[in-house]
Design a protein around this motif. Structure first.
Motif, PDB file in Angstrom:
ATOM      1  N   ILE A  87       0.851  -1.191   0.000  1.00  0.00           N
ATOM      2  CA  ILE A  87       0.000   0.000   0.000  1.00  0.00           C
ATOM      3  C   ILE A  87       0.887   1.241   0.000  1.00  0.00           C
ATOM      4  O   ILE A  87       1.854   1.330   0.771  1.00  0.00           O
ATOM      5  CB  ILE A  87      -0.933   0.009   1.212  1.00  0.00           C
ATOM      6  CG1 ILE A  87      -1.895  -1.188   1.146  1.00  0.00           C
ATOM      7  CG2 ILE A  87      -1.724   1.316   1.280  1.00  0.00           C
ATOM      8  CD1 ILE A  87      -2.790  -1.338   2.347  1.00  0.00           C
ATOM      9  N   GLY A  88       0.574   2.175  -0.866  1.00  0.00           N
ATOM     10  CA  GLY A  88       1.339   3.409  -0.927  1.00  0.00           C
ATOM     11  C   GLY A  88       1.368   3.984  -2.328  1.00  0.00           C
ATOM     12  O   GLY A  88       0.841   3.391  -3.275  1.00  0.00           O
ATOM     13  N   LYS A  89       1.996   5.134  -2.468  1.00  0.00           N
ATOM     14  CA  LYS A  89       2.068   5.813  -3.759  1.00  0.00           C
ATOM     15  C   LYS A  89       3.121   5.168  -4.650  1.00  0.00           C
ATOM     16  O   LYS A  89       4.193   4.762  -4.177  1.00  0.00           O
ATOM     17  CB  LYS A  89       2.386   7.288  -3.542  1.00  0.00           C
ATOM     18  CG  LYS A  89       1.284   8.054  -2.810  1.00  0.00           C
ATOM     19  CD  LYS A  89       1.624   9.524  -2.671  1.00  0.00           C
ATOM     20  CE  LYS A  89       0.483  10.290  -2.014  1.00  0.00           C
ATOM     21  NZ  LYS A  89       0.790  11.738  -1.859  1.00  0.00           N
ATOM     22  N   ASP A  90       2.811   5.101  -5.937  1.00  0.00           N
ATOM     23  CA  ASP A  90       3.747   4.502  -6.889  1.00  0.00           C
ATOM     24  C   ASP A  90       5.058   5.276  -6.950  1.00  0.00           C
ATOM     25  O   ASP A  90       6.098   4.724  -7.327  1.00  0.00           O
ATOM     26  CB  ASP A  90       3.119   4.453  -8.288  1.00  0.00           C
ATOM     27  CG  ASP A  90       1.938   3.493  -8.363  1.00  0.00           C
ATOM     28  OD1 ASP A  90       1.887   2.571  -7.509  1.00  0.00           O
ATOM     29  OD2 ASP A  90       1.075   3.670  -9.241  1.00  0.00           O
ATOM     30  N   THR A  95      10.239   0.428   0.018  1.00  0.00           N
ATOM     31  CA  THR A  95       9.104  -0.259   0.658  1.00  0.00           C
ATOM     32  C   THR A  95       9.512  -0.784   2.034  1.00  0.00           C
ATOM     33  O   THR A  95      10.547  -1.463   2.164  1.00  0.00           O
ATOM     34  CB  THR A  95       8.619  -1.434  -0.208  1.00  0.00           C
ATOM     35  OG1 THR A  95       8.204  -0.936  -1.482  1.00  0.00           O
ATOM     36  CG2 THR A  95       7.455  -2.149   0.451  1.00  0.00           C
ATOM     37  N   LEU A  96       8.715  -0.469   3.013  1.00  0.00           N
ATOM     38  CA  LEU A  96       8.912  -0.986   4.366  1.00  0.00           C
ATOM     39  C   LEU A  96       8.143  -2.293   4.502  1.00  0.00           C
ATOM     40  O   LEU A  96       6.932  -2.333   4.271  1.00  0.00           O
ATOM     41  CB  LEU A  96       8.409   0.021   5.397  1.00  0.00           C
ATOM     42  CG  LEU A  96       8.364  -0.453   6.851  1.00  0.00           C
ATOM     43  CD1 LEU A  96       9.775  -0.681   7.386  1.00  0.00           C
ATOM     44  CD2 LEU A  96       7.597   0.537   7.729  1.00  0.00           C
ATOM     45  N   GLU A  97       8.830  -3.374   4.844  1.00  0.00           N
ATOM     46  CA  GLU A  97       8.172  -4.656   5.085  1.00  0.00           C
ATOM     47  C   GLU A  97       7.826  -4.747   6.571  1.00  0.00           C
ATOM     48  O   GLU A  97       8.677  -4.547   7.434  1.00  0.00           O
ATOM     49  CB  GLU A  97       9.082  -5.821   4.703  1.00  0.00           C
ATOM     50  CG  GLU A  97       9.422  -5.872   3.231  1.00  0.00           C
ATOM     51  CD  GLU A  97      10.402  -6.988   2.919  1.00  0.00           C
ATOM     52  OE1 GLU A  97      10.615  -7.871   3.784  1.00  0.00           O
ATOM     53  OE2 GLU A  97      10.982  -6.976   1.814  1.00  0.00           O
ATOM     54  N   LEU A  98       6.552  -5.055   6.843  1.00  0.00           N
ATOM     55  CA  LEU A  98       6.078  -5.117   8.229  1.00  0.00           C
ATOM     56  C   LEU A  98       5.487  -6.498   8.499  1.00  0.00           C
ATOM     57  O   LEU A  98       4.488  -6.892   7.887  1.00  0.00           O
ATOM     58  CB  LEU A  98       5.032  -4.033   8.473  1.00  0.00           C
ATOM     59  CG  LEU A  98       4.375  -3.975   9.851  1.00  0.00           C
ATOM     60  CD1 LEU A  98       5.422  -3.836  10.953  1.00  0.00           C
ATOM     61  CD2 LEU A  98       3.379  -2.816   9.917  1.00  0.00           C
ATOM     62  N   TYR A  99       6.119  -7.248   9.395  1.00  0.00           N
ATOM     63  CA  TYR A  99       5.696  -8.607   9.739  1.00  0.00           C
ATOM     64  C   TYR A  99       4.994  -8.565  11.092  1.00  0.00           C
ATOM     65  O   TYR A  99       5.580  -8.142  12.100  1.00  0.00           O
ATOM     66  CB  TYR A  99       6.907  -9.547   9.830  1.00  0.00           C
ATOM     67  CG  TYR A  99       7.691  -9.700   8.545  1.00  0.00           C
ATOM     68  CD1 TYR A  99       7.548 -10.844   7.756  1.00  0.00           C
ATOM     69  CD2 TYR A  99       8.584  -8.709   8.116  1.00  0.00           C
ATOM     70  CE1 TYR A  99       8.284 -11.007   6.579  1.00  0.00           C
ATOM     71  CE2 TYR A  99       9.320  -8.855   6.941  1.00  0.00           C
ATOM     72  CZ  TYR A  99       9.154 -10.003   6.183  1.00  0.00           C
ATOM     73  OH  TYR A  99       9.878 -10.156   5.012  1.00  0.00           O
ATOM     74  N   GLU A 100       3.737  -9.028  11.104  1.00  0.00           N
ATOM     75  CA  GLU A 100       2.950  -8.985  12.338  1.00  0.00           C
ATOM     76  C   GLU A 100       2.062 -10.218  12.470  1.00  0.00           C
ATOM     77  O   GLU A 100       1.622 -10.788  11.466  1.00  0.00           O
ATOM     78  CB  GLU A 100       2.061  -7.738  12.373  1.00  0.00           C
ATOM     79  CG  GLU A 100       2.821  -6.427  12.444  1.00  0.00           C
ATOM     80  CD  GLU A 100       1.901  -5.226  12.412  1.00  0.00           C
ATOM     81  OE1 GLU A 100       2.117  -4.295  13.205  1.00  0.00           O
ATOM     82  OE2 GLU A 100       0.956  -5.213  11.593  1.00  0.00           O
ATOM     83  N   ASP A 124       2.003  10.389   2.739  1.00  0.00           N
ATOM     84  CA  ASP A 124       2.857  11.470   2.237  1.00  0.00           C
ATOM     85  C   ASP A 124       3.786  10.988   1.120  1.00  0.00           C
ATOM     86  O   ASP A 124       4.518  11.809   0.533  1.00  0.00           O
ATOM     87  CB  ASP A 124       3.704  12.049   3.375  1.00  0.00           C
ATOM     88  CG  ASP A 124       2.867  12.817   4.395  1.00  0.00           C
ATOM     89  OD1 ASP A 124       1.711  13.168   4.058  1.00  0.00           O
ATOM     90  OD2 ASP A 124       3.354  13.037   5.517  1.00  0.00           O
ATOM     91  N   GLY A 125       3.788   9.693   0.841  1.00  0.00           N
ATOM     92  CA  GLY A 125       4.644   9.166  -0.217  1.00  0.00           C
ATOM     93  C   GLY A 125       6.088   8.972   0.191  1.00  0.00           C
ATOM     94  O   GLY A 125       6.977   8.838  -0.661  1.00  0.00           O
ATOM     95  N   VAL A 159     -12.377  -4.845   0.325  1.00  0.00           N
ATOM     96  CA  VAL A 159     -13.187  -3.623   0.298  1.00  0.00           C
ATOM     97  C   VAL A 159     -12.341  -2.449  -0.184  1.00  0.00           C
ATOM     98  O   VAL A 159     -12.785  -1.621  -0.975  1.00  0.00           O
ATOM     99  CB  VAL A 159     -13.783  -3.326   1.688  1.00  0.00           C
ATOM    100  CG1 VAL A 159     -14.512  -1.982   1.693  1.00  0.00           C
ATOM    101  CG2 VAL A 159     -14.735  -4.445   2.095  1.00  0.00           C
ATOM    102  N   GLY A 160     -11.087  -2.368   0.307  1.00  0.00           N
ATOM    103  CA  GLY A 160     -10.198  -1.298  -0.132  1.00  0.00           C
ATOM    104  C   GLY A 160      -9.003  -1.143   0.785  1.00  0.00           C
ATOM    105  O   GLY A 160      -9.040  -1.580   1.942  1.00  0.00           O
ATOM    106  N   PRO A 161      -7.915  -0.530   0.314  1.00  0.00           N
ATOM    107  CA  PRO A 161      -6.724  -0.327   1.138  1.00  0.00           C
ATOM    108  C   PRO A 161      -7.002   0.462   2.415  1.00  0.00           C
ATOM    109  O   PRO A 161      -6.457   0.149   3.470  1.00  0.00           O
ATOM    110  CB  PRO A 161      -5.774   0.436   0.207  1.00  0.00           C
ATOM    111  CG  PRO A 161      -6.217   0.065  -1.168  1.00  0.00           C
ATOM    112  CD  PRO A 161      -7.702  -0.068  -1.076  1.00  0.00           C
TER     113      PRO A 161
END
Length: 270
Positions: A87-90, A95-100, A124-125, A159-161
Protein backbone atom coordinates in the motif's frame (compact mmCIF):
# COMPACT_ATOMS: atom_id res chain seq x y z
CA UNK A 1 -60.32 -83.68 60.87
CA UNK A 2 -60.29 -87.03 59.05
CA UNK A 3 -57.12 -88.43 57.64
CA UNK A 4 -58.54 -88.19 54.15
CA UNK A 5 -59.38 -84.48 54.46
CA UNK A 6 -55.96 -83.85 55.89
CA UNK A 7 -54.29 -85.49 52.90
CA UNK A 8 -56.43 -83.48 50.47
CA UNK A 9 -55.45 -80.26 52.22
CA UNK A 10 -51.76 -81.14 51.98
CA UNK A 11 -52.11 -81.92 48.27
CA UNK A 12 -53.88 -78.63 47.64
CA UNK A 13 -51.19 -76.75 49.55
CA UNK A 14 -48.43 -78.42 47.54
CA UNK A 15 -50.23 -77.48 44.29
CA UNK A 16 -50.57 -73.86 45.35
CA UNK A 17 -46.86 -73.82 46.23
CA UNK A 18 -45.95 -75.30 42.82
CA UNK A 19 -48.04 -72.74 40.98
CA UNK A 20 -46.53 -69.92 43.01
CA UNK A 21 -43.00 -71.18 42.29
CA UNK A 22 -43.72 -71.37 38.56
CA UNK A 23 -45.13 -67.83 38.65
CA UNK A 24 -42.01 -66.55 40.43
CA UNK A 25 -39.76 -68.41 38.00
CA UNK A 26 -41.52 -66.80 35.04
CA UNK A 27 -41.14 -63.35 36.64
CA UNK A 28 -37.45 -63.96 37.22
CA UNK A 29 -36.97 -65.11 33.62
CA UNK A 30 -38.71 -62.04 32.23
CA UNK A 31 -36.61 -59.82 34.49
CA UNK A 32 -33.40 -61.50 33.29
CA UNK A 33 -34.46 -61.03 29.69
CA UNK A 34 -35.18 -57.34 30.28
CA UNK A 35 -31.81 -56.84 31.97
CA UNK A 36 -30.00 -58.57 29.11
CA UNK A 37 -31.93 -56.56 26.53
CA UNK A 38 -31.19 -53.33 28.36
CA UNK A 39 -27.53 -54.23 28.56
CA UNK A 40 -27.40 -54.92 24.84
CA UNK A 41 -29.08 -51.60 24.08
CA UNK A 42 -26.64 -49.85 26.42
CA UNK A 43 -23.64 -51.51 24.80
CA UNK A 44 -24.95 -50.63 21.35
CA UNK A 45 -25.53 -47.03 22.45
CA UNK A 46 -22.03 -46.80 23.87
CA UNK A 47 -20.61 -48.33 20.71
CA UNK A 48 -22.60 -45.91 18.60
CA UNK A 49 -21.40 -43.01 20.74
CA UNK A 50 -17.79 -44.12 20.44
CA UNK A 51 -18.24 -44.59 16.72
CA UNK A 52 -19.68 -41.09 16.36
CA UNK A 53 -16.86 -39.63 18.42
CA UNK A 54 -14.27 -41.39 16.28
CA UNK A 55 -15.92 -40.14 13.10
CA UNK A 56 -16.07 -36.59 14.48
CA UNK A 57 -12.45 -36.75 15.60
CA UNK A 58 -11.38 -37.89 12.15
CA UNK A 59 -13.42 -35.24 10.32
CA UNK A 60 -11.22 -32.46 8.95
CA UNK A 61 -11.45 -29.21 10.92
CA UNK A 62 -12.42 -25.94 9.30
CA UNK A 63 -8.80 -24.91 8.78
CA UNK A 64 -7.82 -28.32 7.45
CA UNK A 65 -10.70 -28.03 5.00
CA UNK A 66 -9.60 -24.48 4.14
CA UNK A 67 -6.19 -25.78 3.08
CA UNK A 68 -7.91 -27.75 0.31
CA UNK A 69 -10.44 -25.06 -0.58
CA UNK A 70 -10.28 -22.91 -3.69
CA UNK A 71 -8.02 -19.91 -3.19
CA UNK A 72 -9.88 -16.60 -3.33
CA UNK A 73 -7.50 -13.66 -3.52
CA UNK A 74 -8.65 -10.35 -2.05
CA UNK A 75 -8.70 -7.34 -4.33
CA UNK A 76 -5.68 -5.03 -3.97
CA UNK A 77 -3.22 -7.92 -3.76
CA UNK A 78 -0.66 -9.31 -6.20
CA UNK A 79 1.71 -12.24 -6.44
CA UNK A 80 1.05 -15.89 -7.21
CA UNK A 81 -1.22 -16.48 -4.21
CA UNK A 82 -2.28 -12.91 -3.64
CA UNK A 83 0.00 -12.63 -0.61
CA UNK A 84 1.79 -9.49 -1.78
CA UNK A 85 0.01 -6.64 -0.03
CA UNK A 86 1.67 -3.32 -0.79
CA UNK A 87 0.00 0.00 0.00
CA UNK A 88 1.34 3.41 -0.93
CA UNK A 89 2.07 5.81 -3.76
CA UNK A 90 3.75 4.50 -6.89
CA UNK A 91 6.23 7.38 -6.67
CA UNK A 92 7.63 6.07 -3.36
CA UNK A 93 11.00 4.52 -4.12
CA UNK A 94 11.35 2.23 -1.14
CA UNK A 95 9.10 -0.26 0.66
CA UNK A 96 8.91 -0.99 4.37
CA UNK A 97 8.17 -4.66 5.08
CA UNK A 98 6.08 -5.12 8.23
CA UNK A 99 5.70 -8.61 9.74
CA UNK A 100 2.95 -8.98 12.34
CA UNK A 101 0.82 -11.64 14.04
CA UNK A 102 -2.71 -10.44 14.92
CA UNK A 103 -2.58 -11.99 18.41
CA UNK A 104 0.85 -10.53 19.19
CA UNK A 105 0.67 -8.09 22.15
CA UNK A 106 3.95 -6.41 21.18
CA UNK A 107 2.55 -5.83 17.69
CA UNK A 108 -0.45 -4.19 19.36
CA UNK A 109 1.83 -1.91 21.39
CA UNK A 110 3.82 -1.08 18.26
CA UNK A 111 0.69 -0.26 16.25
CA UNK A 112 -0.79 1.84 19.03
CA UNK A 113 2.43 3.85 19.28
CA UNK A 114 3.95 3.90 15.80
CA UNK A 115 1.09 2.83 13.50
CA UNK A 116 -0.19 6.35 12.97
CA UNK A 117 3.28 7.55 11.94
CA UNK A 118 3.53 4.78 9.34
CA UNK A 119 0.10 5.65 7.93
CA UNK A 120 1.09 9.33 7.63
CA UNK A 121 4.43 8.51 6.01
CA UNK A 122 2.72 6.26 3.47
CA UNK A 123 0.07 8.90 2.72
CA UNK A 124 2.86 11.47 2.24
CA UNK A 125 4.64 9.17 -0.22
CA UNK A 126 7.71 8.76 1.98
CA UNK A 127 7.68 5.01 1.32
CA UNK A 128 5.28 2.18 0.58
CA UNK A 129 4.48 -0.50 3.16
CA UNK A 130 4.16 -4.24 2.58
CA UNK A 131 2.26 -6.32 5.13
CA UNK A 132 3.15 -9.95 5.85
CA UNK A 133 0.79 -11.65 8.29
CA UNK A 134 1.73 -14.49 10.61
CA UNK A 135 -0.22 -17.02 12.69
CA UNK A 136 2.51 -18.79 14.68
CA UNK A 137 0.82 -17.80 17.94
CA UNK A 138 -2.07 -20.12 17.04
CA UNK A 139 0.45 -22.94 17.20
CA UNK A 140 2.34 -21.71 20.23
CA UNK A 141 -0.69 -20.83 22.33
CA UNK A 142 -3.21 -23.10 20.54
CA UNK A 143 -6.27 -21.56 18.95
CA UNK A 144 -7.20 -20.01 15.63
CA UNK A 145 -7.53 -16.30 16.28
CA UNK A 146 -4.51 -15.22 14.26
CA UNK A 147 -5.66 -17.11 11.17
CA UNK A 148 -9.24 -15.93 11.58
CA UNK A 149 -8.14 -12.31 11.95
CA UNK A 150 -5.92 -12.62 8.87
CA UNK A 151 -8.93 -13.94 6.95
CA UNK A 152 -11.00 -10.95 8.12
CA UNK A 153 -8.17 -8.61 7.11
CA UNK A 154 -8.37 -10.19 3.67
CA UNK A 155 -12.08 -9.36 3.60
CA UNK A 156 -11.27 -5.76 4.58
CA UNK A 157 -8.57 -5.53 1.92
CA UNK A 158 -11.10 -6.66 -0.66
CA UNK A 159 -13.19 -3.62 0.30
CA UNK A 160 -10.20 -1.30 -0.13
CA UNK A 161 -6.72 -0.33 1.14
CA UNK A 162 -8.15 2.29 3.49
CA UNK A 163 -10.58 -0.24 4.98
CA UNK A 164 -7.66 -2.62 5.49
CA UNK A 165 -5.49 -0.03 7.23
CA UNK A 166 -8.28 1.21 9.46
CA UNK A 167 -9.43 -2.31 10.35
CA UNK A 168 -5.88 -3.39 11.14
CA UNK A 169 -5.52 -0.39 13.43
CA UNK A 170 -8.80 -1.30 15.16
CA UNK A 171 -7.77 -4.92 15.69
CA UNK A 172 -4.54 -3.81 17.37
CA UNK A 173 -6.16 -0.99 19.33
CA UNK A 174 -6.24 -0.87 23.12
CA UNK A 175 -10.03 -1.09 22.93
CA UNK A 176 -10.26 -4.31 20.97
CA UNK A 177 -6.97 -6.22 21.14
CA UNK A 178 -7.29 -9.14 23.57
CA UNK A 179 -4.71 -10.60 25.89
CA UNK A 180 -2.25 -12.88 24.10
CA UNK A 181 -3.70 -15.99 25.77
CA UNK A 182 -7.32 -14.98 25.09
CA UNK A 183 -8.34 -16.25 21.66
CA UNK A 184 -11.13 -13.73 21.02
CA UNK A 185 -10.29 -13.30 17.35
CA UNK A 186 -11.46 -16.86 16.70
CA UNK A 187 -15.06 -15.62 16.96
CA UNK A 188 -16.46 -14.12 13.76
CA UNK A 189 -18.94 -12.12 15.81
CA UNK A 190 -16.09 -10.35 17.62
CA UNK A 191 -14.26 -9.57 14.37
CA UNK A 192 -17.47 -8.08 12.99
CA UNK A 193 -17.94 -6.07 16.21
CA UNK A 194 -14.47 -4.59 15.69
CA UNK A 195 -15.31 -3.90 12.03
CA UNK A 196 -18.36 -1.90 13.05
CA UNK A 197 -15.99 0.68 14.50
CA UNK A 198 -14.48 1.20 11.03
CA UNK A 199 -16.32 3.59 8.73
CA UNK A 200 -15.65 1.62 5.55
CA UNK A 201 -16.81 -1.66 7.09
CA UNK A 202 -19.69 -0.72 9.39
CA UNK A 203 -22.80 -2.53 8.21
CA UNK A 204 -20.97 -3.81 5.13
CA UNK A 205 -22.90 -6.96 4.16
CA UNK A 206 -20.26 -8.23 1.73
CA UNK A 207 -17.55 -7.95 4.38
CA UNK A 208 -19.70 -9.73 6.94
CA UNK A 209 -20.56 -12.54 4.53
CA UNK A 210 -16.88 -13.01 3.70
CA UNK A 211 -15.92 -13.22 7.38
CA UNK A 212 -18.71 -15.59 8.35
CA UNK A 213 -18.29 -17.69 5.21
CA UNK A 214 -14.52 -17.97 5.53
CA UNK A 215 -14.04 -16.64 2.01
CA UNK A 216 -10.41 -15.73 2.64
CA UNK A 217 -9.47 -18.58 5.01
CA UNK A 218 -7.29 -20.25 2.37
CA UNK A 219 -5.67 -16.89 1.63
CA UNK A 220 -4.90 -16.47 5.34
CA UNK A 221 -3.12 -19.83 5.31
CA UNK A 222 -1.14 -18.82 2.25
CA UNK A 223 -0.13 -15.59 3.96
CA UNK A 224 0.93 -17.56 7.05
CA UNK A 225 3.00 -19.88 4.87
CA UNK A 226 4.73 -16.88 3.36
CA UNK A 227 5.72 -15.68 6.82
CA UNK A 228 6.85 -19.17 7.85
CA UNK A 229 9.07 -19.46 4.77
CA UNK A 230 10.82 -16.17 5.57
CA UNK A 231 13.84 -15.75 7.82
CA UNK A 232 11.84 -13.69 10.32
CA UNK A 233 11.69 -15.26 13.78
CA UNK A 234 9.29 -12.98 15.65
CA UNK A 235 6.89 -10.09 15.42
CA UNK A 236 6.82 -7.22 14.97
CA UNK A 237 9.71 -7.20 12.52
CA UNK A 238 10.48 -4.32 10.15
CA UNK A 239 12.70 -4.54 7.08
CA UNK A 240 13.77 -2.24 4.29
CA UNK A 241 16.04 -3.33 1.44
CA UNK A 242 16.42 -6.67 3.25
CA UNK A 243 17.82 -5.07 6.41
CA UNK A 244 16.08 -5.10 9.80
CA UNK A 245 15.04 -1.82 11.34
CA UNK A 246 15.71 -1.79 15.07
CA UNK A 247 15.41 0.49 18.04
CA UNK A 248 18.14 1.72 20.33
CA UNK A 249 18.92 -1.82 21.52
CA UNK A 250 19.96 -2.83 18.03
CA UNK A 251 17.90 -6.02 18.24
CA UNK A 252 14.19 -5.40 18.37
CA UNK A 253 11.76 -3.30 16.38
CA UNK A 254 11.67 0.40 17.29
CA UNK A 255 8.82 0.84 19.75
CA UNK A 256 8.67 4.63 19.97
CA UNK A 257 8.01 7.23 17.30
CA UNK A 258 11.45 8.78 17.86
CA UNK A 259 13.26 5.45 17.46
CA UNK A 260 11.15 4.51 14.45
CA UNK A 261 11.72 7.84 12.70
CA UNK A 262 15.46 7.59 13.27
CA UNK A 263 15.56 4.03 11.93
CA UNK A 264 13.39 4.76 8.89
CA UNK A 265 15.33 7.93 7.95
CA UNK A 266 18.57 5.97 8.10
CA UNK A 267 17.13 3.20 5.93
CA UNK A 268 15.77 5.67 3.36
CA UNK A 269 19.22 7.27 2.99
CA UNK A 270 21.00 3.92 2.55
Amino acid sequence: MSKRNSQAAKTAARERLRVEREREAKKAKVKRQLIVAGSVVGVLAIAAGIGYAVVQANKPGAWEAAADAKLVKPANTSGENGTTVVIGKDTAKKTLELYEDPRCPICASFEQTVGGTIDKDVADGKYKVQFIGASFLDRNLTGEGSRNALSALGAALDVGPEAFLHYKAALYSAEFHPEESEDKFKDDSYLIEVANSVEELKGNKEFRAAVEGGTYDRWALEMSDRFDSSDVQGTPTLKMDGEKLTGSDGQNAPMTVAEFTAAIDKALKA
